[in-house]
Design an enzyme around this catalytic site. Structure first.
Site, PDB file in Angstrom:
ATOM      1  N   ASP A   8       0.891  -1.164   0.000  1.00  0.00           N
ATOM      2  CA  ASP A   8       0.000   0.000   0.000  1.00  0.00           C
ATOM      3  C   ASP A   8       0.931   1.217   0.000  1.00  0.00           C
ATOM      4  OD1 ASP A   8      -1.583   2.151   0.657  1.00  0.00           O
ATOM      5  OD2 ASP A   8      -2.151   1.406   2.643  1.00  0.00           O
ATOM      6  N   LYS A  70       3.114  11.320  -3.550  1.00  0.00           N
ATOM      7  CA  LYS A  70       2.071  10.619  -4.333  1.00  0.00           C
ATOM      8  C   LYS A  70       1.176  11.614  -5.073  1.00  0.00           C
ATOM      9  CE  LYS A  70      -1.462   7.123  -3.459  1.00  0.00           C
ATOM     10  NZ  LYS A  70      -1.979   6.281  -2.373  1.00  0.00           N
ATOM     11  N   GLU A 171      -7.179   0.951  -4.248  1.00  0.00           N
ATOM     12  CA  GLU A 171      -7.111   0.842  -2.784  1.00  0.00           C
ATOM     13  C   GLU A 171      -8.419   0.372  -2.144  1.00  0.00           C
ATOM     14  OE1 GLU A 171      -5.649   4.715  -1.793  1.00  0.00           O
ATOM     15  OE2 GLU A 171      -3.693   4.260  -2.669  1.00  0.00           O
ATOM     16  N   ASP A 193     -12.820   5.684   1.780  1.00  0.00           N
ATOM     17  CA  ASP A 193     -11.368   5.742   2.006  1.00  0.00           C
ATOM     18  C   ASP A 193     -10.882   7.189   1.943  1.00  0.00           C
ATOM     19  OD1 ASP A 193      -8.633   5.607   1.918  1.00  0.00           O
ATOM     20  OD2 ASP A 193      -8.509   4.224   0.226  1.00  0.00           O
TER      21      ASP A 193
END
Ligand code: AMP
Length: 520
Positions: A8, A70, A171, A193
């Site tokens: 992850d 990211k 994810e 999320d």
């Protein structure tokens, strides 16, 4: 067969997990922690370190500490979000030759892929230490809302780190996989999320070991860092009112404020008031100036009100795309550290009309799901099948800037679609295929993923030639496009790499460089 690990790769923290003895487990890093900050710190020399140690140096060395990378993966320097970050980041961003946003440290420029690769390397080493063997293959998760260029960039980061990325998994899908794998129940679930940088909401059906994503939505630019930012802005304002000093350009002070803002935000998830004390934040004629205040949870909720409101629309969109009402949902899973905030849990409960499921650790679910997927690929997990979807429509630009979609959003991947197009002018012997991704009916409002020409079309009247365009999305959500003149059989094809993909040469250089720098 070589072992495959699940990673992850988070905006804030990363997790590595594997299937061991038939069960997914999270591996602790060399410091003994199960999550590793996705932070890369450089020394003045050639050395760099990743994780907690890098995060710790952020205050004293903000310009050499890279976090939140990211958000820049597969992004243009001038894209609004890159621009927004450029103005706020403690480290320096520069535009490379293609307009991509690169990081500049110690006078050297690094692509976001190279920085991410260092985090991935740390994950790889963690797994290698655990198994005592070299690991070369991984499953990596990305936000469901990542577009093509961002997925490609993630694969490139893996390659630079010495990992073949066997699969990119969304994810939320990974989180559902971890939940379904451990509960073994058939259910329709929502995965909500909210991490450090992005927000995703997905609706899945798990039935008889088949996990099918039926809708997904979200916001690529909404995450914990935005919550930290509103608190930070508030602290700047309090300090300005108290002292008359504007410290918004002082990088070291900003880094201390940013850290204090995040700590306060996290603490206010469990306690109702917290003290913020930052001595010696600035100096003026009267001497050193400090910041000291008490912040209550209700003030935090007020500051974050608009951000929390922004969570609602994507949830409604996902439900309407899935054609379901809240009553038809069995469970709501919370993933990502931000879902620990009580006001967010209340918002989730209000939207979906049920209390969220508490049984899974929001920090580890995605990593565990990546491990389950690696087990599916590696053959250790046999009873599970995963059907994922593409988050946005994909199509090409046609006359008058219209967007002609070949693949609609929420199509199950892998998928293929073709459409026949023609010319708009007499004697036209070339067509330009311009590939876009998005939901607008105007092509220019959707993200341009790539372009290519099909040449040598026999000259005929407008409307006579037939050019068949085919889109093929693979299991990683990456698009392959081809165009063929059906009369002559002439064809052209590309794998879309956006404009942010690194060239083969850049990739090789980066891979060699990643190996040569010391990793601590
Ligand atoms: P992730 O990307 O899933 O690791 O999420 C990290 C984000 O969650 C960061 O913005 C953290 O500040 C935030 N976070 C972590 N723990 C908490 C907490 N207890 N309360 C509120 N936010 C948190």
């Amino acid at each position: 067969m070589s072992r495959i690990i699940g990673i992850d790769l988070g905006t804030t923290n990363s997790v590595v997990a594997v299937i061991d003895g038939g069960e997914p487990i999270v591996l602790p890093n060399s410091e003994g922690a199960r999550t590793t900050p996705s932070v890369v710190g450089f020394t003045e020399g050639e050395e760099l370190f990743v994780g907690q140690q890098a995060k710790r140096q952020a205050i004293i060395n903000p310009e050499r500490t890279v976090s939140g990378i990211k958000r820049l993966m597969g992004r243009k320097y001038r894209a609004p979000e890159a621009q927004h970050l450029r103005e706020r980041l403690p480290y320096r961003l520069v535009e490379n030759i293609n307009g991509d946003a690169w990081v500049s440290v110690n006078g050297r420029n690094f692509s976001p892929q190279e920085i991410s690769a260092q985090v991935l390397r740390k994950m790889k080493v963690t797994a290698e230490d655990y198994f005592g063997e070299e690991i070369t293959e991984a499953v990596i998760t990305v936000p469901a809302y990542f577009d093509d260029a961002q997925r490609q960039a993630t694969k490139e980061a893996g390659q630079i780190a010495g990992l073949t990325v066997r699969r990119i998994v969304n994810e939320p899908t990974a989180a559902a996989l971890a939940y379904g794998y451990s509960s073994g129940k058939d259910a329709r679930i929502v995965v909500f999320d909210l991490g450090g940088g992005t927000f995703d909401v997905s609706i899945l059906e798990c039935s008889g070991g088949v996990f099918e994503v039926i809708a997904t939505s979200g916001d690529n630019n909404l995450g914990g860092e935005d919550f930290d930012r509103v608190v930070l802005d508030y602290l700047l304002e309090v300090f300005r009112k108290d002292t008359g000093l504007d410290i918004s350009a002082d990088k070291m002070a900003l880094q201390r404020l940013r850290e204090a803002a995040e700590i306060a935000k996290c603490e206010l998830s469990t306690i109702s008031d917290t003290n913020i004390n930052l001595p010696f934040l600035a100096v003026d004629d009267t001497g050193p100036r400090h910041l000291s205040l008490l912040m209550g949870r209700s003030l935090l909720n007020d500051l974050c009100f608009e951000l929390i409101e922004r969570l609602e629309a994507p949830c409604r969109k996902a439900m309407s795309d899935a054609g379901i009402t809240p009553e038809e949902i069995d469970d709501v899973l919370l993933v990502g550290g931000m879902t620990r905030m009580p006001a967010i849990q209340r918002k989730v409960e209000a939207i979906f009309k049920r209390a969220p499921h508490k049984g899974i650790n929001p920090d580890e679910a995605v990593g565990l799901g990546a491990a389950v997927q690696s087990g599916i690929l590696g053959g250790e997990v046999r009873e599970v099948v995963l059907l994922d979807v593409t988050p946005m429509a994909l199509g090409i630009r046609v006359e008058n800037d219209r967007f002609s979609a070949l693949i609609e959003r929420n199509s199950t991947i892998p998928t293929r679609a073709s459409k026949v197009f023609t010319t708009t002018q007499d004697d036209q012997d070339l067509v330009t295929i311009s590939v876009h991704q998005g939901e607008s009916s105007r092509a220019s409002e959707n993200r341009l993923l790539g372009m290519f020409n099909l040449t040598g079309i026999p000259r005929r009247k407008a409307g006579e030639p037939r050019v068949e365009v085919s889109f093929d999305i693979d299991t990683d959500g990456i698009l392959h496009v081809s165009a063929v003149d059906t009369k002559t059989g002439l064809s052209q094809s590309i794998v879309i790499t956006g404009h942010s993909g690194l060239s083969q040469e850049e990739l090789e250089r980066a891979t060699a460089r990643a190996r040569s720098v010391g990793l601590r």
